[in-house]
Design an enzyme around this catalytic site. Sequence first.
Site, mmCIF file in Angstrom:
data_model
loop_
_atom_site.group_PDB
_atom_site.id
_atom_site.type_symbol
_atom_site.label_atom_id
_atom_site.label_comp_id
_atom_site.label_asym_id
_atom_site.label_seq_id
_atom_site.Cartn_x
_atom_site.Cartn_y
_atom_site.Cartn_z
ATOM 1 N N ARG A 131 -5.712 4.245 -7.846
ATOM 2 C CA ARG A 131 -7.181 4.325 -7.923
ATOM 3 C C ARG A 131 -7.800 2.916 -7.940
ATOM 4 N NH1 ARG A 131 -8.590 8.539 -5.924
ATOM 5 N NH2 ARG A 131 -9.028 10.445 -7.019
ATOM 6 N N ASP A 186 -1.568 -0.943 5.894
ATOM 7 C CA ASP A 186 -1.807 -0.457 7.257
ATOM 8 C C ASP A 186 -3.269 -0.127 7.555
ATOM 9 O OD1 ASP A 186 -1.351 3.108 7.125
ATOM 10 O OD2 ASP A 186 -1.923 1.735 5.544
ATOM 11 N N ASP A 200 0.874 -1.169 0.000
ATOM 12 C CA ASP A 200 0.000 0.000 0.000
ATOM 13 C C ASP A 200 0.916 1.226 0.000
ATOM 14 O OD1 ASP A 200 -2.288 1.617 0.410
ATOM 15 O OD2 ASP A 200 -1.868 1.666 2.550
ATOM 16 N N THR A 242 -2.517 1.288 -4.654
ATOM 17 C CA THR A 242 -3.028 2.376 -3.825
ATOM 18 C C THR A 242 -4.331 2.931 -4.382
ATOM 19 O OG1 THR A 242 -2.517 4.607 -3.011
ATOM 20 C CG2 THR A 242 -1.531 3.979 -5.090
ATOM 21 N N THR A 271 -0.168 4.960 1.143
ATOM 22 C CA THR A 271 -0.384 5.882 2.245
ATOM 23 C C THR A 271 -0.223 5.190 3.586
ATOM 24 O OG1 THR A 271 -1.969 6.983 0.828
ATOM 25 C CG2 THR A 271 -1.977 7.621 3.129
ATOM 26 N N PHE A 312 -13.242 22.336 -5.138
ATOM 27 C CA PHE A 312 -12.396 21.417 -5.902
ATOM 28 C C PHE A 312 -13.206 20.201 -6.361
ATOM 29 C CE2 PHE A 312 -10.153 17.388 -5.697
ATOM 30 C CZ PHE A 312 -9.117 17.599 -6.588
ATOM 31 N N GLU A 322 -4.180 20.078 2.471
ATOM 32 C CA GLU A 322 -4.849 21.352 2.741
ATOM 33 C C GLU A 322 -4.562 21.794 4.177
ATOM 34 O OE1 GLU A 322 -9.247 22.028 1.723
ATOM 35 O OE2 GLU A 322 -7.927 23.329 0.598
ATOM 36 N N ASN A 364 -8.620 -1.122 4.352
ATOM 37 C CA ASN A 364 -8.748 -1.338 2.900
ATOM 38 C C ASN A 364 -7.639 -2.255 2.368
ATOM 39 O OD1 ASN A 364 -6.833 0.573 3.438
ATOM 40 N ND2 ASN A 364 -7.408 1.952 1.795
ATOM 41 N N ASP A 365 -6.666 -2.602 3.205
ATOM 42 C CA ASP A 365 -5.610 -3.536 2.784
ATOM 43 C C ASP A 365 -5.862 -4.953 3.288
ATOM 44 O OD1 ASP A 365 -4.102 -1.379 1.670
ATOM 45 O OD2 ASP A 365 -3.479 -0.850 3.693
#
Length: 1293
Positions: free
Chosen positions: A910, A936, A497, A775, A499, A639, A598, A939-940
């Site tokens: 994506r 981590d 992964d 990812t 992030t 955005f 941000e 979603n993994d």
Amino acid sequence: MSASHTHTHTHTHTPQRTSTQLRALPSKQPTPSGLGCLQFASSMNSERDSETTFEEDSQPNDEVVPYSDDETEDELEDQGPAVEPEQNRVNREAEEQREPPRKDCTWQVKANDRSFHEQPHFMNTKFFCIKESKYANNAIKTYKYNAFSFLPMNLFEQFKRAANFYFLILLILQAIPQISTLAWYTTLFPLLVVLGITAMKDLVDDVARHKMDNEINNRTCEVIKDGRFKVTKWKEIQVGDIIRLKKNDFIPADILLLSSSEPNSLCYVETAELDGETNLKFKMALEITHQYLQRENALTTFDGFIECEEPNNRLDKFTGTLFWRNTSFPLDADKILLRGCVIRNTDFCHGMVIFAGADTKIMKNSGKTRFKRTKIDYLMNYMVYTIFVVLILVSAGLAIGHAYWEAQIGNNSWYLYDGEDYTPSYRGFLNFWGYIIILNTMVPISLYVSVEVIRLGQSYFINWDLQMYYPDKDTPAKARTTTLNEQLGQIHYIFSDKTGTLTQNIMTFKKCCINGQIYGDHRDASQNNHSKIEPVDFSWNMFADGKLAFYDHYLIEQIRSGKESEVRQFFFLLAVCHTVMVDRIDGQLNYQAASPDEGALVSAARNFGFAFLARTQNTITISELGTERTYDVLAILDFNSDRKRMSIIVRTPEGNIRLYCKGADTVIYERLHQMSPTKQETQDALDIFASETLRTLCLCYKEIEEKEYEEWNKKFMAASIASTNRDEALDKVYEEIEKDLILLGATAIEDKLQDGVPETISKLAKADIKIWVLTGDKKETAENIGFACELLTEDTTICYGEDINALLHTRMENQRNRGGVYAKFAPPVHEPFFPSGENRALIITGSWLNEILQEKKTKRSKILKLKFPRTEEERRMRTQSKRRLEARKEQRQKNFVDLACECSAVICCRVTPKQKAMVVDLVKRYKKAITLAIGDGANDVNMIKTAHIGVGISGQEGMQAVMSSDYSFAQFRYLQRLLLVHGRWSYIRMCKFLRYFFYKNFAFTLVHFWYSFFNGYSAQTAYEDWFITLYNVLYSSLPVLLMGLLDQDVSDKLSLRFPGLYVVGQRDLLFNYKKFFVSLVHGILTSMILFFIPLGAYLQTVGQDGEAPSDYQSFAVTIASALIITVNFQIGLDTSYWTFVNAFSIFGSIALYFGIMFDFHSAGIHVLFPSAFQFTGTASNALRQPYIWLTIILTVAVCLLPVVAIRFLSMTIWPSESDKIQKHRKRLKAEEQWKRRQVFRRGVSSRRSAYAFSHQRGYADLISSGRSIRKKRSPLDAIIADGTAEYRRTVES
């Protein structure tokens, strides 16, 4: 602005999709509140369909994450073509009359009514007449056994193993006196030891699970009982309960948000446990429940009824309807709080439990736990089967020999008559079973338990490794599975992964370019560069948070002096143009951003003197170098992934109107005024930032005339209330105002890599391990990280989805021309896709992945599927067509894997969690390679469970991945030590152990075989019974166990220094069928020497006392003694790493053998147990004769000297890589001490990194509609005055 948004948010407002939700849906129009679940579901489906199904000629979209993980065909079904053929319409109407369509809204929940869920029609039959409610309770159960079930279930599981069951059968056979020549305890004792050790290990594991379950199940929250809130344990919560949660509480079940302390019942949640993202998402209650369900007495009397979908694993979707007060209200995922999330920035909230315990989405998402076994396990099992076949063949051969011998000699020898009149063939049959029992030690029972002990020990070494301990978070490495260690030494592919695994998920403001001038290098206030300089002191700024490390003192000088107005303008833009929310905790400003980037920019502006203090629905307050000013916000142009920018239009206190914009350089440069200054200088700065792998973003502004704004605002209002294609209309209006911009400069943010990531990736590449990054991030971000961690370099040729799609299409055509995918008899031709020698990488998005692998969901055919049977021909044609499609899909997938594996690096961006698992599975299936997945977040989890080995990073993203992993640690860099040191050592140790173990058992057992030729094949044992019992348990077990635990060919430092040593495991060089047969032959030869040398020595001999020592018992003692000395010395030859413990175990085992033998052969023990100990006095009689000692020495020498000679020759003439390193290890060690540590530089890249906005829209809708702003608040000036006073007090103190 507010008016433009509020109309769409009556009961059905859906804020922008959060990051848990895998793609942005178009804004929905209000659904009439009378609609039920069916209509609502279908309207959602038609919207979904427009996005998730690709037409054949459509191009995949790189920006969107594809469909969610388990969307059903129903959900993807189109609502019918615009013009429906007449025949289809007739057919459909006939079909509908026969079978009314039912959607999945069969889950019914009643508030505050537990008895409702216990009605008979909600009960499922579990076992015979035992019934159980279909609604799970909230207790989590991950343990396997309880006090009553442990013994029977554990024994059942253990006897499912072929070897254990085999020994149980043997034990039963040994109890039959006609068959057995061996006492029953020879099998019972080792079997009990094996079962006992395994049971203890299982018990310890399960007790740990019990403790963890109890800890979670006994957490508390407030639940309405008997008309008021009472503190209740999580395990007692049931579906339909109303619960209250407070700030920082974990959510105990999947609940419908009813109300909260925030305006409009907003509730902020952190979803780190689910998707690994730390930025906050928000949920919002229905307006009706927000209005009426704030007080305890109202919640007590709440009797709402919910009809919704059955429990499933889709984190981003929920479809249901609330029926209350004679009205129905549609529900979606934005009103549901999921178990595992944490309440943040919300003092309290109320919710109604919809799914509990095992039905919650997080539990449904944990996937099926696969039982993982290593390659060596499978190989070992096949070898045991091979041995078993050999055992049967040998026993059958000896049984036939016995039948023949009985017929020829036994029947004619009166002195051999045993009182039984059996025929020779029946005696042969009995002897077959007798030999099965005697030769059973060829299939070693202690093999399995020894392997378990070695793996357990190796797991502890991983747990105890201080070089994999992360002191910052007090996190040691943890081997959560004890059965996979040696597989760590055989990895071919790593799937990582991004992030939180490769990166820290912490964004830091590093540099900027303002008006063409770059700031951020190490320099003092006079613009002089310094290699060593103190970080900037921000103490002059009362709002500084003290977390920013910045070294350019000249920038501070510029801001404070005000010589260049652009510098202040630049930081003002960062402070005003964003959708960050702010709150105060103990007088401190606390920002909540939709993306970490941000947040980093707004925090940077705050540190440089431009602090964002507060916002209302249409104002924003900034502290500009200590002066507070409030600006009117006229519009926020939010955005999205197509616009790649956001803007804000503000009116200054002086009455001027100005637009501020920030976005990716590609879109900003298209919209700049042709006379905009410093374009080229900023472009050069962007190139420099990109070469340092920083994430860049351009800032610009524009003055707007009042008249121009008035005209634009009319169009903006009209677009805001458009009933169709609202988003497209707004984007078009945004385009009109976002032009002729003046460039201010650019920011550069570092998405910090974890320490040591490039070095680790470089080391693993040298070990011939390929790394794929999977990812959910944007393509630009993923590519940027690829360069940062040196997966991609300047000389890498990058291929994208569209490139390889064409390549694969051509390859499929060629294969079809050569006879298609059915040309099974033609030899397979392996043609490379790329010319050799080029360094290539593949970057592919989830949408392209679906396109290439033909995993697209197809719209269901609208032609009515007729119910009656078709003709046989038609059915056959359909089946053939289906098969052809499947075969083509499989061939295409295989081609894709072949192509991807030719690349040095692969980055899939994506992608959904399911696609991550699919990619891992494809490589497993078509490459037959050993895979490791590391991640981590939740979603993994799917990917971690699919790979042969799953590694969880115990970082800041919750523990979901760790809970499902086989190994866990805190930093990616520890992976090199796990694989190159622990993995390689474990593999080498296990291979040595197995080779030696088979050898020592063949050497021991096959002596019986040779002895058979001299005893009429009568299944007579060559050893004493007690020696057979204790051989594998005591006499030869400790040295081999210690070798399996402690042996190492080279040290850990040299293992890391020479990653090429790892290749032996990948190629299975140390343990395979060839090595097994070498051990088999070695064992056979040893057993021959052990039998025939003593036999020759005993023939026609006379001892010192004039008596012949050649009795059976002395012969047995001689062979046994020679065997013990030989096998223990043999392991000495196999040991590479000597310690005191090894030496002690080898000589200790020999001493233990002689000690026990003399005890068992003593008269005292014979008197106590005359039938069990029959070798009285043998040892003392035999071993006092020098002749027998000379025989033993000769036997041992003949067994070992050839081995020594072969080892010497092979190390001299054909040394392995590790032999060479061992030979020069002293020189290498000296080099290591003198060698200065190499500085590992990141590669220079001229690539641009787009600014990574969050995957979803920002909070603009929320801010401009005023729903996040509290209604009752003190005047703004009072709040700011209080805050300022508080800060001053803090600073002064």
